[in-house]
Design a protein around this motif. Sequence first.
Motif, PDB file in Angstrom:
ATOM      1  N   GLN A  21       0.862  -1.103  -0.076  1.00  0.00           N
ATOM      2  CA  GLN A  21      -0.047  -0.257  -0.007  1.00  0.00           C
ATOM      3  C   GLN A  21       0.902   1.206  -0.047  1.00  0.00           C
ATOM      4  O   GLN A  21       0.433   2.156  -0.392  1.00  0.00           O
ATOM      5  N   ARG A  69      -4.074   5.798   3.812  1.00  0.00           N
ATOM      6  CA  ARG A  69      -4.186   4.872   2.671  1.00  0.00           C
ATOM      7  C   ARG A  69      -4.475   3.511   3.667  1.00  0.00           C
ATOM      8  O   ARG A  69      -3.908   3.180   4.455  1.00  0.00           O
ATOM      9  N   ASP A  99      -8.332   5.465   0.133  1.00  0.00           N
ATOM     10  CA  ASP A  99      -7.141   6.692   0.376  1.00  0.00           C
ATOM     11  C   ASP A  99      -8.101   7.963   0.543  1.00  0.00           C
ATOM     12  O   ASP A  99      -8.982   8.205  -0.193  1.00  0.00           O
ATOM     13  N   MET A 130      -2.937   6.375  -7.100  1.00  0.00           N
ATOM     14  CA  MET A 130      -3.102   7.776  -6.053  1.00  0.00           C
ATOM     15  C   MET A 130      -2.074   8.807  -6.758  1.00  0.00           C
ATOM     16  O   MET A 130      -1.803   9.671  -5.897  1.00  0.00           O
TER      17      MET A 130
END
Length: 605
Positions: free
Chosen positions: A39, A409, A419, A71
């Motif tokens: 992550q 996140r 997120d 992201m």
Amino acid sequence: MRKIQAVMITVLLSGVSLSGFAQEPDHNKEDEKERIDRQQNLNREMTLEREYDPIVQDAAKVNTLPVVREMNISKRPIVYSDYAAPTFPDKEMNLLPAGRLMTEVAHSERNGYLHFAGGMLMNFNGDFGYHLLNTGRDKLDVYFSHRSTNGDVKFSADSVAKRKAKLNDNFGGLDFKHRFDAATLSLGGSFGHSAFNYYGVPAHTFTAPVPVVENDSATNQGNRYINVYAGVASNRESSLGYHIGIDYRNFNQKYALSKVYDGMTENSIGLNLGLRSPVSNGQCFGVDLKTNLLTYTEPGTDEVKIDSTAFNNRYEVTLSPYYRLENKKVKLLLGLNLMLVSQDGTEVFISPNVALDVPVANWSLFYVNLGGGIESNTMYELSRLNRYLNPAFTPDVSRTWADLKLGVRSAAAEGLWFDLFAGYKYTESDVFYNPSSYSWIDNGFNNVSMAFQPVSQRLQAGATLKYDYQKIVDFYLKGVYNHYNLKYLDTWKNAYGAAEPDADDALEAYGRPAFTVDAGLTVRPLKPLALSLDYSMASGMYARLDKENVKMGAINDLRFRASWIFNDVFGVYAQFNNLLFRKQELYYGYPLQPFSAMAGFSVTF
């Protein structure tokens, strides 16, 4: 089914997205620490293990709005395509170097791939890549990508029923790496050429009567790009780490204000140096040095040159000392960027370089990134974002004093990931795009985009949600809100007639949406079949005409894709774009294509 490692990077200029390849890892085979580590890197570069899927499922995104599944936040809050057929993420000359990306996949048996697609409005996509060498010591990759369109687009203006929008993008290159015992040598080069026409409607913004000039919307502009690089980097096991690299880039435009005038040439020479010294317990000290020298050949003819200080040679230097700590509990980077810019004099400024990742409760991650730096705003770089930029003017350097992003996140449950993030950014001489405010020249390119460069402050907040159920159904949703506060630079006040004390209050973030939404649903009812529905929305965009703000219509793009994987060698797909039959534009006067369909195949060998 064999498994391979796929590197998924969101910078795709041509519009081929490989996000459809990436699947959730098998959490039953990894502990909680490994889940958190995965992550932590979702906003940068992901290396995931997945079942092999030979088709480029998102290849047709050259004709759609971008779907942001990761992201990564680019230097611009949101970037859409800038020609009629496609909307797609920004990368080199709006071309996706898909070959580079795909050839980095570690194939165990097959070393090459071929993708081709065609459809309505003369839309064609093609990608080829091959590992000429792929051993433990040597890697030699060749790649090539093509994107083209030649279709009619409709205008809302009564005076223009429709116009031909043309584009022909080609990009290819060669990369070589050799691993010595102590270091790795990298060599390579790439070449790109983009031909397109200024098909948009000129924005005549004078209030007083002015002579009407003929606009050239038929002649193809040509952007050519050449790059070569070489570098050496120490291997990770070295006690003293180092890297050194040099690259040369040449960017040339065929025409300037019209086909009567020769275009400009931009040369860039970059040098990157770095040293790092480990201390103990995951700690190290280091320093990076980056330099960039830019030289120009002014546009015009031998008799008439477009003499402008915008084409003065300049250089940029960034020195970045840092301290890094990385262990099971925390990842920390503490540093500074010390920068020098030579443009209309010499300016020195400092920005932070800080990053922090802290795992929370073994299933979440709190992160903070505080940076800044220089954006050269070269014609090459800006042509990747907006190819219709004024070809007789190059913008100033942008200086970001602070760029903060923080968020949480989390892999909250099996297959569920989200997120939540927020940020603030302060930039001097930021780049916003507006239609040209006057007619350039008779029978010239009178519908180019002008670069407006105020001081900008941006507040941002957003969230992303992704869910995957046993690789049968996956869903994603991302929403971002941006609030801008703009202020004139003194050098721009006279040019825009903004001498009034309250002139700053009237400014908008021209060309950038205030609110964006991206959503998608993929269903796999059968193992070889995947059905996908994607939606993108952008609202709150403005253009400036005759010193007045004009609100542009919201973008709403819906598309459907179906793909069928016959085996690990061959697959096909079909995609339908703009299912809402919307008339919409990314830049004022430049509408996108109407409804279109395309189909294609992918082969690995």
